[in-house]
Design an enzyme around this catalytic site. Structure first.
Site, PDB file in Angstrom:
ATOM      1  N   GLN A 315       0.828  -1.205   0.000  1.00 63.52           N
ATOM      2  CA  GLN A 315       0.000   0.000   0.000  1.00 63.52           C
ATOM      3  C   GLN A 315       0.872   1.269   0.000  1.00 63.52           C
ATOM      4  O   GLN A 315       0.592   2.234  -0.688  1.00 63.52           O
ATOM      5  CB  GLN A 315      -0.916  -0.021   1.232  1.00 63.52           C
ATOM      6  N   GLU A 316       1.946   1.217   0.768  1.00 69.91           N
ATOM      7  CA  GLU A 316       2.768   2.418   0.939  1.00 69.91           C
ATOM      8  C   GLU A 316       3.636   2.723  -0.277  1.00 69.91           C
ATOM      9  O   GLU A 316       3.783   3.870  -0.661  1.00 69.91           O
ATOM     10  CB  GLU A 316       3.666   2.263   2.172  1.00 69.91           C
TER      11      GLU A 316
END
Ligand code: GLU
Length: 488
Positions: A315-316
């Site tokens: 996600q990051e």
């Protein structure tokens, strides 16, 4: 109690009546009690299913899957336990359903077809799917039935798709295809992905769910009309259990439970989009193996789930160690300067340090949550706190409390978080304005990635050495012996 007494009385009368009938008629067999009554008397709902990502599998937390979760709710509504049995093939599934004293229900992503009339009766439908021809990217895209000629086509033996192909062959005898009962849909998709077969037919839900693992698989065209996926009981069974299942399905459709389950299991495609799904599949193969050992090690040290850490990393940064954002967060886990310092990370761009720092920080924010928040919500809260900070999260919990919602339930608090960006609300909070919608997306996305990673690394496949470099393929290539999977 009253019901029990009535049942007992009715059964006693039945037995008496039966006794006299037996005397009169000699040795006829006792009529079986209605299916629903048998299930309630046994205290167990026996359900047969298939081991696949769309139906039933085991992840780190135990049994799961769309069919499993839905059947479990049904069993709970009947006040009985759920016992899952795994079929080796679709023939085996229908055999188990039709045996005397067989399973009560099949919940296996099955489509109602004309050919199944003698074997099964279907419940109300809980999912509509479209059968689709799929092919490998880079090959010529088939567009109609005659493009299926001279191709290697394989489908699951006894499936709705085998039935459709048989019907086509009746009209087009030169059509050739193979049926196998040694494979699952996911194997067929892999075979297309790798070019072992040219084409297969799958239901749209199966493709949607599995697209993330197979970047080369593409839809050629829809093969016929949308179909209804439903549960089934044996053809000769009485109506009692089917009626109850229908009522249950109508109920979960109405109260939103079914929609939530669909979002949980099928939602990642909506969330990722099809391009996102291909991309995830590629990154799973190409990027994750480089960092898997760091995720595992860091997770072990911090006593968290490595798949969750990997999902945060995706996600990051999409598992890219050198990413830098305008707001000054950097590295695979996108740590701020302050967090990095607090976690003892000297170089945020070093993936190993970043992962260890991220895992430590996650464990830390989780630890700080109020004890009243229980799992699994605790994990979702910890993710939100990781993203937006504990103070803002606490504000959202307070707002939930004021609204008469439960501040310990993620479903409730996630409704409040977006308010932190509206003045009428944030002006009354302790920590003030925050981009409150963000942690909601953050948690949603991570849960999708986490579900996908959980399937690809399910514990019963661990024996197949899912390790660096082969995380993705062997997990899906090697279907483990089925009996190994059946919970006792
Ligand atoms: N939906 C299929 C059926 O009803 C089962 C799974 C498949 O073969 O795609 O037979």
């Amino acid at each position: 109690m009253l019901i029990q007494i009535t049942c007992l009385t009715r059964r006693a009368i039945c037995l008496l009546a039966l006794g006299s009938a037996l005397l009169l008629a000699g040795c006829e067999e006792a009529p079986r009690p209605p299916t629903l009554e048998r299930v309630r008397d046994d205290g167990v709902l026996r359900v047969v299913t298939r081991n696949s990502p769309t139906t039933y599998f085991q992840d780190i937390n135990g049994e799961t899957g769309f069919e499993y979760e839905l059947s479990k709710l049904f069993a709970e509504s009947l006040g009985v336990d759920l016992k899952i049995e795994m079929a080796d093939s679709l023939d085996d599934l229908f055999d188990r359903l039709n045996q005397p004293d067989g399973v009560a229900l099949a919940a296996a992503g099955l489509v109602e077809t004309a050919g199944r009339k003698d074997q099964a009766r279907f419940s109300h439908s809980y999912l509509e799917v479209t059968p689709q021809v799929v092919y490998r990217d880079g090959e010529r895209r088939p567009a109609q039935s005659k493009d299926l000629l001279d191709k290697r086509i394989m489908v699951v033996k006894g499936s709705s798709h085998a039935e459709q192909l048989a019907a086509l062959k009746a009209r087009m005898p030169e059509l050739e295809y193979e049926e196998s009962d040694a494979i699952e849909v996911i194997d067929l998709l892999r075979m297309v992905d790798e070019g072992v077969i040219d084409l297969t037919l799958v239901d749209s839900n199966e493709l949607a769910m599995n697209q993330v693992y197979f970047p080369n698989v593409r839809v050629a065209y829809d093969f016929g009309e949308p179909a209804r996926v439903a549960w089934s009981v044996a053809a000769q069974d009485d109506d009692s259990l089917l009626d109850e299942a229908n009522k249950f399905i109508d109920r979960v459709k109405q109260n939103g439970t079914l929609q939530r389950l669909k979002e949980r299991f099928y939602g990642h495609v909506d969330e990722l989009g099809y391009m996102g799904a291909y991309t995830f599949a590629q990154h799973l193969q190409q990027r994750l193996p480089r960092y898997e050992k760091h995720f595992r090690k860091a997770a072990e040290e911090e006593q968290v789930d490595w798949r969750l850490m990997a999902a945060i990393g995706y996600q990051e940064s999409l598992w890219q160690p050198e990413v830098t954002s305008k707001t000054g967060v950097r590295g695979l886990m996108m740590l701020t300067q302050r967090t990095a310092q607090a976690m003892g990370v000297a170089n945020r761009l070093d993936p190993k340090q970043s992962i260890h720092g991220g895992a430590k920080y996650f464990a830390h924010v989780k630890e700080l949550l109020p004890a009243s928040i229980a799992e699994p919500d605790r994990t979702w809260f910890a993710l939100a706190a990781y993203n937006i900070g504990g103070g803002h999260l606490e504000d959202a919990r307070q707002l939930a409390h004021k609204e008469g919602l439960n501040p310990d339930k993620w479903l409730d608090v996630k409704k409040m978080l977006p308010r932190l960006s509206q003045k009428q609300w944030y002006s009354k909070t302790k920590y003030g304005y925050a981009r409150g919608g963000e942690p909601v997306h953050f948690v949603n996305n991570i849960r999708r990635y986490y579900d996908i990673l959980s399937w690809a690394t399910q514990p019963q496949l661990e024996g197949n050495q899912i390790a660096e470099g082969n995380l993705h393929k062997p997990a899906i290539n090697k279907t483990p012996p089925k009996e190994q999977l059946a919970p006792m």
